[in-house]
Every structure is written in structure tokens, then in C-alpha cells.
Design a protein around this motif. Structure first.
Motif, mmCIF file in Angstrom:
data_model
loop_
_atom_site.group_PDB
_atom_site.id
_atom_site.type_symbol
_atom_site.label_atom_id
_atom_site.label_comp_id
_atom_site.label_asym_id
_atom_site.label_seq_id
_atom_site.Cartn_x
_atom_site.Cartn_y
_atom_site.Cartn_z
ATOM 1 N N ALA A 140 0.833 -1.206 0.000
ATOM 2 C CA ALA A 140 0.000 0.000 0.000
ATOM 3 C C ALA A 140 0.870 1.259 0.000
ATOM 4 N N ARG A 141 1.950 1.251 0.781
ATOM 5 C CA ARG A 141 2.876 2.393 0.791
ATOM 6 C C ARG A 141 3.545 2.556 -0.564
ATOM 7 N N ILE A 142 3.936 1.448 -1.181
ATOM 8 C CA ILE A 142 4.588 1.510 -2.484
ATOM 9 C C ILE A 142 3.620 2.059 -3.529
ATOM 10 N N ARG A 143 2.373 1.625 -3.472
ATOM 11 C CA ARG A 143 1.369 2.099 -4.441
ATOM 12 C C ARG A 143 1.098 3.593 -4.305
ATOM 13 N N SER A 144 1.302 4.150 -3.129
ATOM 14 C CA SER A 144 1.057 5.579 -2.931
ATOM 15 C C SER A 144 2.284 6.428 -3.267
ATOM 16 N N ASP A 145 3.408 5.810 -3.562
ATOM 17 C CA ASP A 145 4.637 6.528 -3.888
ATOM 18 C C ASP A 145 4.609 6.987 -5.339
ATOM 19 N N ARG A 146 5.348 8.037 -5.638
ATOM 20 C CA ARG A 146 5.388 8.543 -7.011
ATOM 21 C C ARG A 146 6.077 7.573 -7.968
ATOM 22 N N ARG A 147 6.836 6.637 -7.426
ATOM 23 C CA ARG A 147 7.525 5.641 -8.252
ATOM 24 C C ARG A 147 6.714 4.352 -8.419
ATOM 25 N N ALA A 148 5.451 4.389 -8.099
ATOM 26 C CA ALA A 148 4.612 3.188 -8.071
ATOM 27 C C ALA A 148 4.629 2.431 -9.399
ATOM 28 N N ASP A 149 4.663 3.145 -10.505
ATOM 29 C CA ASP A 149 4.657 2.461 -11.810
ATOM 30 C C ASP A 149 5.825 1.505 -11.972
ATOM 31 N N GLN A 150 6.952 1.852 -11.393
ATOM 32 C CA GLN A 150 8.136 0.988 -11.473
ATOM 33 C C GLN A 150 8.228 0.038 -10.291
ATOM 34 N N TRP A 151 7.887 0.538 -9.111
ATOM 35 C CA TRP A 151 8.133 -0.239 -7.901
ATOM 36 C C TRP A 151 7.105 -1.333 -7.642
ATOM 37 N N VAL A 152 5.861 -1.119 -7.985
ATOM 38 C CA VAL A 152 4.850 -2.148 -7.723
ATOM 39 C C VAL A 152 5.178 -3.440 -8.484
ATOM 40 N N PRO A 153 5.456 -3.379 -9.791
ATOM 41 C CA PRO A 153 5.817 -4.630 -10.478
ATOM 42 C C PRO A 153 7.088 -5.275 -9.915
ATOM 43 N N ALA A 154 8.048 -4.441 -9.508
ATOM 44 C CA ALA A 154 9.287 -4.992 -8.943
ATOM 45 C C ALA A 154 9.010 -5.687 -7.610
ATOM 46 N N PHE A 155 8.193 -5.054 -6.752
ATOM 47 C CA PHE A 155 7.843 -5.680 -5.475
ATOM 48 C C PHE A 155 7.101 -6.984 -5.716
ATOM 49 N N GLU A 156 6.111 -6.952 -6.620
ATOM 50 C CA GLU A 156 5.329 -8.159 -6.885
ATOM 51 C C GLU A 156 6.203 -9.276 -7.448
ATOM 52 N N ARG A 157 7.173 -8.935 -8.263
ATOM 53 C CA ARG A 157 8.104 -9.930 -8.798
ATOM 54 C C ARG A 157 8.957 -10.525 -7.670
ATOM 55 N N ASP A 158 9.494 -9.644 -6.799
ATOM 56 C CA ASP A 158 10.289 -10.119 -5.655
ATOM 57 C C ASP A 158 9.441 -10.990 -4.732
ATOM 58 N N VAL A 206 10.327 -8.171 2.632
ATOM 59 C CA VAL A 206 9.740 -7.077 3.412
ATOM 60 C C VAL A 206 10.846 -6.176 3.957
ATOM 61 N N ARG A 207 11.889 -6.752 4.509
ATOM 62 C CA ARG A 207 12.984 -5.943 5.064
ATOM 63 C C ARG A 207 13.676 -5.122 3.981
ATOM 64 N N THR A 208 13.928 -5.735 2.836
ATOM 65 C CA THR A 208 14.609 -5.036 1.740
ATOM 66 C C THR A 208 13.775 -3.869 1.235
ATOM 67 N N TRP A 209 12.480 -4.097 1.042
ATOM 68 C CA TRP A 209 11.625 -3.021 0.536
ATOM 69 C C TRP A 209 11.396 -1.940 1.580
ATOM 70 N N ARG A 210 11.371 -2.298 2.837
ATOM 71 C CA ARG A 210 11.287 -1.265 3.880
ATOM 72 C C ARG A 210 12.517 -0.375 3.816
ATOM 73 N N ALA A 211 13.675 -0.991 3.633
ATOM 74 C CA ALA A 211 14.923 -0.226 3.534
ATOM 75 C C ALA A 211 14.912 0.671 2.302
ATOM 76 N N ARG A 212 14.403 0.177 1.194
ATOM 77 C CA ARG A 212 14.321 0.998 -0.025
ATOM 78 C C ARG A 212 13.427 2.211 0.196
ATOM 79 N N LEU A 213 12.274 1.987 0.807
ATOM 80 C CA LEU A 213 11.367 3.107 1.059
ATOM 81 C C LEU A 213 11.971 4.103 2.044
ATOM 82 N N ALA A 214 12.663 3.594 3.035
ATOM 83 C CA ALA A 214 13.290 4.477 4.024
ATOM 84 C C ALA A 214 14.419 5.296 3.397
ATOM 85 N N ALA A 215 15.120 4.721 2.440
ATOM 86 C CA ALA A 215 16.250 5.406 1.811
ATOM 87 C C ALA A 215 15.831 6.329 0.679
ATOM 88 N N ALA A 216 14.624 6.195 0.182
ATOM 89 C CA ALA A 216 14.174 6.968 -0.984
ATOM 90 C C ALA A 216 14.311 8.483 -0.804
#
Length: 101
Positions: A25-43, A64-74
């Protein structure tokens, strides 16, 4: 003398059962959602398949840990890119997090 350590390292805490859905849900609300949602779903799909074969939730927790770190570092990454500094000597996030085998 044994080669075993005197103490066992404490494993990281397991994410909550709803962590992946909240993260998506956080990834979908991000401005990078077009790229990140498919990448998250693939992972997530790859980790789910690994978990089915290994009977372990560790691959799912790692996603989950990796994507949390990505969102935190964005925000820091955005600030760095906006600063115009040279980033030609960068490294992959997986290398920085130690996620590659």
C-alpha cells in the motif's frame, strides 16, 4: 576449545503478518509506483516460491525488510540526486544491505 561462538546471534524480528500488504500500500502511494509495484510483486512471487520449496518464511521476511529499507532510503536518494552530485561511483542497494549471497 571449540569453534562455536559463546553466544548465538539474535535473529531479526519477524515482520508482522500484514507487513507485506501494508508495504505494498505504501509503495502504491509513492510517485515511483509504476516501477516499484511490479518490482515488489516480482520479488514477492519469487520469495513465495522459495518459501514453498523450503518451508521457511525467511525469503518473505527478507523481501519485506529489503523493501522497507528501499522506502526508508528513498528521500535521501532523492535529495542526493537533486543536489547534482556525481553518482558514477555508486553501488547496488543489495551490496550495501548485504543481501547478495
Amino acid at each position: 576449545m571449540t569453534a562455536q561462538p559463546d553466544h548465538a546471534p539474535v535473529p531479526p524480528a519477524a515482520p508482522a503478518p500484514t507487513a507485506a500488504a501494508q508495504l505494498l500500500a505504501r509503495i502504491r502511494s509513492d510517485r515511483r509506483a509504476d516501477q516499484w509495484v511490479p518490482a515488489f510483486e516480482r520479488d514477492w512471487a519469487a520469495a513465495l516460491e522459495d518459501s514453498r520449496h523450503s518451508y521457511s518464511l525467511t525469503p518473505l521476511h527478507d523481501v519485506v525488510r529489503t523493501w522497507r529499507a528501499r522506502l526508508a532510503a528513498a528521500p535521501a536518494v532523492d535529495a542526493f540526486l537533486a543536489s547534482g552530485r556525481d553518482d558514477s561511483d555508486g553501488m547496488a542497494l543489495e551490496d550495501a544491505l548485504g543481501a547478495r549471497p
